[in-house]
Design a protein around this motif. Structure first.
Motif, PDB file in Angstrom:
ATOM      1  N   ARG A   1       0.805  -1.222   0.000  1.00 53.09           N
ATOM      2  CA  ARG A   1       0.000   0.000   0.000  1.00 53.09           C
ATOM      3  C   ARG A   1       0.836   1.268   0.000  1.00 53.09           C
ATOM      4  O   ARG A   1       0.301   2.360  -0.079  1.00 53.09           O
ATOM      5  CB  ARG A   1      -0.927   0.000   1.220  1.00 53.09           C
ATOM      6  CG  ARG A   1      -2.054  -1.017   1.107  1.00 53.09           C
ATOM      7  CD  ARG A   1      -3.024  -0.890   2.254  1.00 53.09           C
ATOM      8  NE  ARG A   1      -2.412  -1.206   3.542  1.00 53.09           N
ATOM      9  CZ  ARG A   1      -3.050  -1.172   4.709  1.00 53.09           C
ATOM     10  NH1 ARG A   1      -4.332  -0.806   4.742  1.00 53.09           N
ATOM     11  NH2 ARG A   1      -2.441  -1.491   5.829  1.00 53.09           N
ATOM     12  N   VAL A   2       2.132   1.140   0.122  1.00 48.67           N
ATOM     13  CA  VAL A   2       3.019   2.308   0.159  1.00 48.67           C
ATOM     14  C   VAL A   2       3.940   2.251  -1.041  1.00 48.67           C
ATOM     15  O   VAL A   2       4.585   1.226  -1.302  1.00 48.67           O
ATOM     16  CB  VAL A   2       3.849   2.350   1.466  1.00 48.67           C
ATOM     17  CG1 VAL A   2       4.816   3.535   1.433  1.00 48.67           C
ATOM     18  CG2 VAL A   2       2.924   2.454   2.665  1.00 48.67           C
ATOM     19  N   ALA A   3       3.983   3.349  -1.799  1.00 47.68           N
ATOM     20  CA  ALA A   3       4.866   3.451  -2.965  1.00 47.68           C
ATOM     21  C   ALA A   3       6.184   4.094  -2.539  1.00 47.68           C
ATOM     22  O   ALA A   3       6.197   5.105  -1.826  1.00 47.68           O
ATOM     23  CB  ALA A   3       4.203   4.286  -4.056  1.00 47.68           C
ATOM     24  N   LEU A   4       7.284   3.522  -2.971  1.00 48.01           N
ATOM     25  CA  LEU A   4       8.621   4.035  -2.647  1.00 48.01           C
ATOM     26  C   LEU A   4       9.235   4.629  -3.914  1.00 48.01           C
ATOM     27  O   LEU A   4       9.357   3.945  -4.938  1.00 48.01           O
ATOM     28  CB  LEU A   4       9.507   2.915  -2.102  1.00 48.01           C
ATOM     29  CG  LEU A   4      10.919   3.316  -1.678  1.00 48.01           C
ATOM     30  CD1 LEU A   4      10.886   4.256  -0.482  1.00 48.01           C
ATOM     31  CD2 LEU A   4      11.751   2.077  -1.346  1.00 48.01           C
ATOM     32  N   THR A   5       9.617   5.904  -3.849  1.00 46.37           N
ATOM     33  CA  THR A   5      10.186   6.612  -4.996  1.00 46.37           C
ATOM     34  C   THR A   5      11.564   7.129  -4.640  1.00 46.37           C
ATOM     35  O   THR A   5      11.741   7.733  -3.570  1.00 46.37           O
ATOM     36  CB  THR A   5       9.282   7.784  -5.417  1.00 46.37           C
ATOM     37  OG1 THR A   5       7.965   7.299  -5.668  1.00 46.37           O
ATOM     38  CG2 THR A   5       9.823   8.469  -6.663  1.00 46.37           C
ATOM     39  N   LEU A   6      12.537   6.909  -5.525  1.00 42.03           N
ATOM     40  CA  LEU A   6      13.908   7.401  -5.326  1.00 42.03           C
ATOM     41  C   LEU A   6      14.226   8.411  -6.410  1.00 42.03           C
ATOM     42  O   LEU A   6      14.029   8.141  -7.613  1.00 42.03           O
ATOM     43  CB  LEU A   6      14.923   6.252  -5.388  1.00 42.03           C
ATOM     44  CG  LEU A   6      15.176   5.475  -4.078  1.00 42.03           C
ATOM     45  CD1 LEU A   6      13.977   4.625  -3.712  1.00 42.03           C
ATOM     46  CD2 LEU A   6      16.419   4.604  -4.201  1.00 42.03           C
TER      47      LEU A   6
ATOM     48  N   ILE B   1       6.356   7.337  -0.167  1.00 44.61           N
ATOM     49  CA  ILE B   1       7.588   7.723   0.521  1.00 44.61           C
ATOM     50  C   ILE B   1       8.613   8.065  -0.556  1.00 44.61           C
ATOM     51  O   ILE B   1       8.892   7.238  -1.436  1.00 44.61           O
ATOM     52  CB  ILE B   1       8.118   6.590   1.421  1.00 44.61           C
ATOM     53  CG1 ILE B   1       7.097   6.218   2.491  1.00 44.61           C
ATOM     54  CG2 ILE B   1       9.432   7.019   2.077  1.00 44.61           C
ATOM     55  CD1 ILE B   1       7.507   5.020   3.329  1.00 44.61           C
ATOM     56  N   ARG B   2       9.146   9.281  -0.485  1.00 44.86           N
ATOM     57  CA  ARG B   2      10.157   9.701  -1.450  1.00 44.86           C
ATOM     58  C   ARG B   2      11.505   9.832  -0.751  1.00 44.86           C
ATOM     59  O   ARG B   2      11.604  10.418   0.327  1.00 44.86           O
ATOM     60  CB  ARG B   2       9.808  11.060  -2.075  1.00 44.86           C
ATOM     61  CG  ARG B   2       8.588  11.016  -2.944  1.00 44.86           C
ATOM     62  CD  ARG B   2       8.526  12.186  -3.935  1.00 44.86           C
ATOM     63  NE  ARG B   2       8.938  13.441  -3.377  1.00 44.86           N
ATOM     64  CZ  ARG B   2       8.141  14.279  -2.701  1.00 44.86           C
ATOM     65  NH1 ARG B   2       6.882  13.937  -2.509  1.00 44.86           N
ATOM     66  NH2 ARG B   2       8.595  15.422  -2.257  1.00 44.86           N
ATOM     67  N   ILE B   3      12.532   9.268  -1.392  1.00 47.37           N
ATOM     68  CA  ILE B   3      13.911   9.446  -0.925  1.00 47.37           C
ATOM     69  C   ILE B   3      14.630  10.259  -1.999  1.00 47.37           C
ATOM     70  O   ILE B   3      14.784   9.795  -3.139  1.00 47.37           O
ATOM     71  CB  ILE B   3      14.614   8.096  -0.696  1.00 47.37           C
ATOM     72  CG1 ILE B   3      13.839   7.247   0.317  1.00 47.37           C
ATOM     73  CG2 ILE B   3      16.042   8.322  -0.219  1.00 47.37           C
ATOM     74  CD1 ILE B   3      14.438   5.869   0.548  1.00 47.37           C
TER      75      ILE B   3
ATOM     76  N   VAL C   1      14.055  12.143   3.356  1.00 50.91           N
ATOM     77  CA  VAL C   1      13.053  11.077   3.402  1.00 50.91           C
ATOM     78  C   VAL C   1      11.720  11.747   3.714  1.00 50.91           C
ATOM     79  O   VAL C   1      11.520  12.286   4.807  1.00 50.91           O
ATOM     80  CB  VAL C   1      13.408  10.007   4.452  1.00 50.91           C
ATOM     81  CG1 VAL C   1      12.339   8.918   4.481  1.00 50.91           C
ATOM     82  CG2 VAL C   1      14.776   9.405   4.160  1.00 50.91           C
ATOM     83  N   ILE C   2      10.809  11.727   2.738  1.00 49.14           N
ATOM     84  CA  ILE C   2       9.564  12.503   2.812  1.00 49.14           C
ATOM     85  C   ILE C   2       8.388  11.535   2.807  1.00 49.14           C
ATOM     86  O   ILE C   2       8.319  10.611   1.978  1.00 49.14           O
ATOM     87  CB  ILE C   2       9.454  13.468   1.612  1.00 49.14           C
ATOM     88  CG1 ILE C   2      10.726  14.333   1.507  1.00 49.14           C
ATOM     89  CG2 ILE C   2       8.213  14.342   1.716  1.00 49.14           C
ATOM     90  CD1 ILE C   2      10.831  15.102   0.215  1.00 49.14           C
TER      91      ILE C   2
END
Length: 763
Positions: A480-485, A522-524, A552-553
């Motif tokens: 359910r959480v998208a991780l973006t770098l 969540i963006r890194i 980390v946002i």
């Protein structure tokens, strides 16, 4: 005062008529001596007297010529100064070293013979000022000082213009108006307490100008912010005393505000209103009667009749109790810091009460001073002290736990050596070993917070590090959480411990995931940051330089402002019991700080949180590190050197017992000592050959490095293994380096200990 008196006395000597009279006496004596020498028949005596007479005549002529030369020099000086300063609007005086006036311009026309006398119309005691300025001018060539007088601000300057000759200039300086209190009775005091001037309002109260503070104020010493008795023409007058620094030279402006009824009225009926000091008039019960202009500017509009307790919130005790103590005389002159109620921003004021009589009734004058910055600095200092104390406590606890875990893990290893894997007890021993490892990981987090853990820094490209970590992070955050770098394509390298940096990112990502139970993103982000100047933020100042910025946002629930200052403290958590240890962010904080970086948090409740990490860039070329050794395995008994002798020094008996048994099982000869002093006594036997010193670092009495250094004086080259529950850097700094030594962090297993000792022997 002694130097000032010298100035005046010297001036009187210079202005006397002793010179011409002395020349006349010498001339008469010479003529008489010549006549006597001419009529005496004895040739020798006659010649001697004539010689004396001639010498006296030459001396008189020389004195006359010198006096005329001085007169001509004075005329030339007057001509030159008159040509330059004659039309100057400021008073200009040329004087010798003793203060005698040699020249004065039109603006300084007076009958005064000395500079001190010429300034009596402006200063009650000018001599200390003149002596101070003349002393500075002798060293620097010139000096000046601004002095507040009853006529305004006066600048007195002096320049060296010749040998023992000084040019004085006295001019009026326009005041900035920032402290315009000329309508109030006031005087100016020097740093030593001498009255320099009084203004017209005070002079009208006390009569003729008085030069001694004792004749003006009856109850010395002066205590600004309190009441004093002023000796006036109509008797004693109670006055509130305020102090304002008048000049950079340390002079003080003292303002008197009459507060008692039935005596001399103030010459300015609005004095309370215009006084540049925030003040409140209160009843005996602490209710506001009046607030002056400065108080309203500081606090906003003040409702008349409100109690002091309604305006302020006491930080330590109720305001009503403090007012009651002041009414009883127990809290006067004791300021209290309070928080202003209802102010848009947090405002702290220091409040001091003084009892007065207002319109025939007893009451208080409250003096207010803005203490917000002071309280902010105090809070920052207390927070820094608390974090330091917690860090020391965490480090000490971790050290003691490491000793316990070493003993538990070591004896568990010894038991596992005596049990086969098929043995029913082996599974229980394996569970003990695994839980010891979990406890050791928890202790490492404490050491990370206290910044005393062992680090293995290397040059890293964060793009590669985060890419390798992405797979694990995606598994941590769930579906359910998208991780973006997002990376800067020109990202610069850093130098850090890769394993610990991965732990920082994982802890922050897990916290971000927990803040978004319904899902989100969540963006890194990573980019380069160059600070041209120092940057102050929160409690630290970041030096200028090049940094890599990691953010980390999340889009989670955010952090409440009241707990923002506690998030990096160990064991602090907003999660439910059992959902977290409270060590995640404290571990992040410790690792970032030990790496030389900075971490900040920005959060808006309901909108999300951003953690920002600044890590210094690393541009130097790093040599390729040697290949990492394989994980140590339990060596076989036949691999050991049975002839090797080991001196084991450990103050913890359980750790010492385990280490001794482990080494003896591998065939080593082991001598035990519980302190450095005992180890040195064992080494006094010169016939004893020791191959390896295995020593704890922190011990009562002599610590490990100290006793080893002393032993090396007679046994150079002996191999050393240091053991400690602290990080290696905690004891390496400032201590001698031992060529054939290694460090074994606690807790360690049986195989770790044996492998490390074997490595030292092999070298």
């Amino acid at each position: 005062m002694k130097e000032a008196n010298t100035l005046q006395l010297g001036a009187r000597r210079r202005t006397g008529n002793g010179g011409p009279l002395r020349e006349a006496w010498l001339l008469g004596l010479g003529i008489a001596t010549g006549i006597v020498g001419g009529v005496l028949p004895h040739p020798v005596i006659s010649t001697l007297l004539l010689t004396i007479a001639g010498s006296l005549l030459v001396l008189v002529v020389g004195m006359v010529l010198v006096r005329q030369a001085r007169r001509l020099r004075g005329l030339w000086l007057r001509y030159r100064l008159g040509h330059v300063l004659g039309a100057d609007g400021a008073r200009c005086l040329a004087a010798d070293e003793d203060g005698a006036i040699l020249y004065r311009n039109v603006a300084a026309a007076s009958s005064a013979a000395t500079v001190s006398a010429a300034l009596l119309d402006r200063f009650a005691h000018p001599d200390p000022l003149l002596a101070r300025l003349q002393s500075r001018a002798r060293q620097r060539g010139a000096a000046h000082e601004d002095v507040v007088t009853g006529q305004g601000r006066t600048r007195v300057s002096v320049h060296v213009i010749g040998r023992k000759t000084y040019l004085w200039r006295i001019e009026d300086v326009a005041d900035t108006g920032a402290d315009d209190t000329g309508a109030l009775p006031q005087l100016v005091l020097s740093r030593s307490g001498v009255v320099l001037s009084v203004n017209e309002a005070l002079r009208a109260l006390i009569g003729a100008e008085r030069n001694d503070l004792e004749r003006i104020v009856t109850d010395l010493p002066l205590r600004p912010g309190e009441e004093h008795e002023l000796q006036t023409l109509s008797g004693l007058l109670r006055c509130f005393v305020a102090e304002v620094e008048a000049t950079s030279g340390g002079n003080r402006r003292i303002i008197f505000l009459p507060v008692a009824a039935g005596k001399v009225e103030s010459h300015d009926p609005t004095a309370f209103e215009t006084l540049p000091i925030a003040m409140l008039r209160l009843t005996a019960g602490g209710c506001v009667i009046a607030a002056n202009q400065a108080a309203r500017a500081l606090m906003g509009e003040v409702e008349i009749g409100r109690g002091l307790g309604d305006l302020f919130e006491g930080l330590g005790r109720p305001v009503a109790d403090w007012v009651a103590d002041a009414r009883a005389g127990r809290a006067e002159r004791r300021p209290e810091v309070m928080r202003l109620r209802g102010h848009p921003s947090e405002l702290f004021l220091q409040v001091m009460l003084s009892r007065v009589v207002v319109e025939g009734r007893s009451g208080f004058i409250a003096v207010l001073t803005d203490a917000t910055q002071l309280k902010t600095l105090e809070a920052q200092f207390v927070q820094a002290q608390k974090m330091q104390a917690i860090g020391q406590l965490a480090g000490g606890v971790a050290h003691d736990f490491n000793n316990l875990l070493t003993a538990i893990s070591g004896h568990c290893d010894l038991l596992m050596l005596r049990h086969h894997r098929a043995d029913p007890d082996y599974a229980d021993l394996d569970q003990i070993s695994q839980n010891v490892n979990r406890a050791a990981a928890l202790v490492r987090q404490l050491l990370a917070f206290s910044r005393k853990q062992t680090m293995n820094p290397e040059v890293l490209d964060l793009r590669d590090t985060l890419s390798e970590l992405t797979h694990l992070l995606n598994r941590l955050v769930g579906e359910r959480v998208a991780l973006t770098l997002l990376h800067d394509p020109e990202l610069r390298p850093i130098r850090a411990d890769k394993r610990q940096l991965e732990q920082v990112i994982m802890n922050l990502v897990v916290n971000a995931r927990d803040a978004m139970p319904a899902g989100g993103e969540i963006r890194i982000e990573t980019d380069n940051l160059t600070l041209r100047d120092e940057l102050g933020r929160d409690h630290v100042t970041i030096p200028h330089g090049d940094y890599v910025q990691v953010r980390v946002i999340d889009q989670g629930s955010g952090i409440a402002p009241e707990v923002m200052g506690k998030i990096f403290e160990p064991f602090f958590t907003t999660k439910r019991a059992g959902d977290g240890t409270g060590l995640g962010l404290s571990t992040v904080y410790g690792i970032v700080k030990q790496t030389g970086g900075y971490i900040f948090c920005d959060s808006t409740p309901g909108a999300g949180t951003t953690f920002t990490i600044l890590l210094p860039t690393y541009d130097r070329i790093e040599e390729a590190p040697p290949p990492a050794p394989a994980s140590p395995k339990a060596p076989a008994a036949e691999q050991s050197d049975a002839s090797a002798t080991i001196l084991l020094v450990e103050d913890e008996a359980p750790v010492r017992a385990f280490a001794t048994r482990a080494l003896k099982l591998r065939g080593y000869v082991v001598f035990e000592a519980e302190s450095g002093e005992e180890a040195l006594r064992i080494l006094e036997d010169e016939a004893l050959m020791v191959d390896v010193f295995v020593s704890d670092v922190i011990m009562p009495g002599m610590d490990g490095p100290c006793w080893v250094a002393k032993a090396m004086e007679k046994r150079p080259g002996t191999a050393v293994v240091f053991m400690s529950g602290y990080a290696e850097d905690a004891f390496r700094d400032g201590l001698p380096r031992f060529p054939n030594s290694s460090f074994l962090p606690k807790p360690f297993s049986l195989s770790d200990l044996v492998a490390t000792v074997q490595e030292r022997i092999a070298r």
